[in-house]
Design a protein around this motif. Structure first.
Motif, PDB file in Angstrom:
ATOM      1  N   ASP A 115      -3.794  84.567  24.989  1.00  0.00           N
ATOM      2  CA  ASP A 115      -4.996  85.396  25.117  1.00  0.00           C
ATOM      3  C   ASP A 115      -5.555  85.762  23.742  1.00  0.00           C
ATOM      4  O   ASP A 115      -6.766  85.674  23.505  1.00  0.00           O
ATOM      5  CB  ASP A 115      -4.681  86.672  25.898  1.00  0.00           C
ATOM      6  N   VAL A 116      -4.686  86.180  22.843  1.00  0.00           N
ATOM      7  CA  VAL A 116      -5.142  86.597  21.517  1.00  0.00           C
ATOM      8  C   VAL A 116      -5.679  85.411  20.718  1.00  0.00           C
ATOM      9  O   VAL A 116      -6.706  85.507  20.030  1.00  0.00           O
ATOM     10  CB  VAL A 116      -4.017  87.299  20.743  1.00  0.00           C
ATOM     11  N   LEU A 117      -4.990  84.280  20.794  1.00  0.00           N
ATOM     12  CA  LEU A 117      -5.413  83.107  20.024  1.00  0.00           C
ATOM     13  C   LEU A 117      -6.603  82.390  20.666  1.00  0.00           C
ATOM     14  O   LEU A 117      -7.270  81.590  20.010  1.00  0.00           O
ATOM     15  CB  LEU A 117      -4.250  82.116  19.884  1.00  0.00           C
ATOM     16  N   GLY A 118      -6.840  82.672  21.948  1.00  0.00           N
ATOM     17  CA  GLY A 118      -7.956  82.014  22.621  1.00  0.00           C
ATOM     18  C   GLY A 118      -7.723  80.541  22.853  1.00  0.00           C
ATOM     19  O   GLY A 118      -8.683  79.759  22.881  1.00  0.00           O
ATOM     20  N   ARG A 119      -6.476  80.141  23.055  1.00  0.00           N
ATOM     21  CA  ARG A 119      -6.141  78.731  23.278  1.00  0.00           C
ATOM     22  C   ARG A 119      -4.787  78.614  23.959  1.00  0.00           C
ATOM     23  O   ARG A 119      -3.966  79.532  23.892  1.00  0.00           O
ATOM     24  CB  ARG A 119      -6.109  77.977  21.958  1.00  0.00           C
ATOM     25  N   ARG A 120      -4.564  77.462  24.593  1.00  0.00           N
ATOM     26  CA  ARG A 120      -3.230  77.143  25.084  1.00  0.00           C
ATOM     27  C   ARG A 120      -2.338  76.833  23.896  1.00  0.00           C
ATOM     28  O   ARG A 120      -2.785  76.271  22.894  1.00  0.00           O
ATOM     29  CB  ARG A 120      -3.272  75.926  26.014  1.00  0.00           C
ATOM     30  N   ILE A 121      -1.083  77.191  24.024  1.00  0.00           N
ATOM     31  CA  ILE A 121      -0.114  76.824  23.004  1.00  0.00           C
ATOM     32  C   ILE A 121       0.970  75.968  23.656  1.00  0.00           C
ATOM     33  O   ILE A 121       1.042  75.855  24.885  1.00  0.00           O
ATOM     34  CB  ILE A 121       0.510  78.046  22.310  1.00  0.00           C
ATOM     35  N   ALA A 122       1.788  75.367  22.811  1.00  0.00           N
ATOM     36  CA  ALA A 122       2.953  74.631  23.288  1.00  0.00           C
ATOM     37  C   ALA A 122       4.200  75.337  22.774  1.00  0.00           C
ATOM     38  O   ALA A 122       4.197  75.891  21.673  1.00  0.00           O
ATOM     39  CB  ALA A 122       2.928  73.184  22.797  1.00  0.00           C
ATOM     40  N   VAL A 123       5.253  75.324  23.562  1.00  0.00           N
ATOM     41  CA  VAL A 123       6.526  75.873  23.100  1.00  0.00           C
ATOM     42  C   VAL A 123       7.532  74.730  23.010  1.00  0.00           C
ATOM     43  O   VAL A 123       7.495  73.780  23.799  1.00  0.00           O
ATOM     44  CB  VAL A 123       7.049  76.999  24.016  1.00  0.00           C
TER      45      VAL A 123
END
Length: 265
Positions: A115-123
């Protein structure tokens, strides 16, 4: 950095950095980094969000990280499925207990980061040497986090191999249970053979043959994705690293050809 700057066009498909090492860096080094990021697609692999930790997420870091990712047009941001802070940075990636409670906790933190980064991330699936508590299998824990957080997976092939030796499971069977649709990219790296039953994930050596074979299996099972060669120290001449990159490209080409499909079918 000088060797990268002078590398032939097309020798490198993309670069990856730990953003914590470059946020706020200016001067000559900052200019050199900006030039590289303008010449090559850039991915970022975080080191300090501590997704599995209990301390509040660092909102200041997240805001600075968002600006950095946007400034350098970063195509993928990933972090480790681990924790690394408890009342201060611990400077190591420590394993999360494989429990339902931990799934809910980590997934909520990943959603907050997205939400904060405004993007999907990968773990990233991490290497670990002690398991604090395992109410479920590692493979089930990873899958549950990905589903609840609705995030992507950075599949580290070397970590699967290292963990399979250290914890006694079948690497190919583990790989087969990874969710193809969530895999955004792969990592591959070298490790240290401490003993026949103990491998240490160092990123300081050439990739081992067993790991190359597992990468080929990953391409066969899940398809070709962008694949990063990790090397953190003991750097050989760039030509040696480029030869490993060519081996990655060769495996990718083989996985894409109809002959490869027939051979494995």
């Amino acid at each position: 950095m000088g060797a990268l700057q002078s590398a032939d066009a097309g020798a490198i498909d993309f670069l990856e950095c730990a953003p914590e090492n470059w946020i706020g860096v200016g001067g000559r080094l900052g200019d050199a980094f900006a030039k590289l990021s303008s010449q090559h697609p850039l991915t970022c692999h975080g080191l300090s969000l501590s997704l599995g930790g209990v301390e509040p997420l660092d909102d200041t870091l997240l805001q600075r990280l968002r600006r950095f990712l946007e400034q350098h047009q970063v195509v993928l941001y990933s972090e480790h499925l681990s924790y690394c802070a408890d009342d201060g940075q611990l400077y190591d990636l420590l394993p999360i207990p494989f429990t339902d409670e931990a799934v809910h906790h980590v997934a909520a933190r990943i959603r907050r980061v997205q939400d904060v980064l405004g993007r999907r991330i990968a773990v990233e699936n991490v290497s670990y040497y002690a398991a604090p508590y395992q109410a479920m299998a590692e493979v089930d824990f990873i899958a549950a986090v990905l589903d609840e957080a609705d995030c992507d997976l950075l599949l580290d092939v070397n970590n699967i191999f290292v963990n399979s030796i250290n914890h006694g499971y079948d690497a190919v069977a583990f790989l087969a249970r990874m969710p193809s649709r969530r895999i955004a990219s792969y990592h591959i790296a070298g490790h240290y053979d401490e003993a026949e039953d103990l491998k240490v994930d160092t990123h300081g050596a050439a990739v081992k043959d067993d790991v190359w074979q597992l990468l080929a299996e990953a391409y066969r099972m899940h398809g070709v994705r962008p694949t990063l060669l990790e090397r953190d120290f003991n750097f050989p001449p760039l030509s040696v690293l480029l030869a490993e990159i060519e081996r990655i490209r060769g495996l990718q080409h083989a996985a894409r050809t109809p002959a490869a499909a027939l051979h494995h079918g």
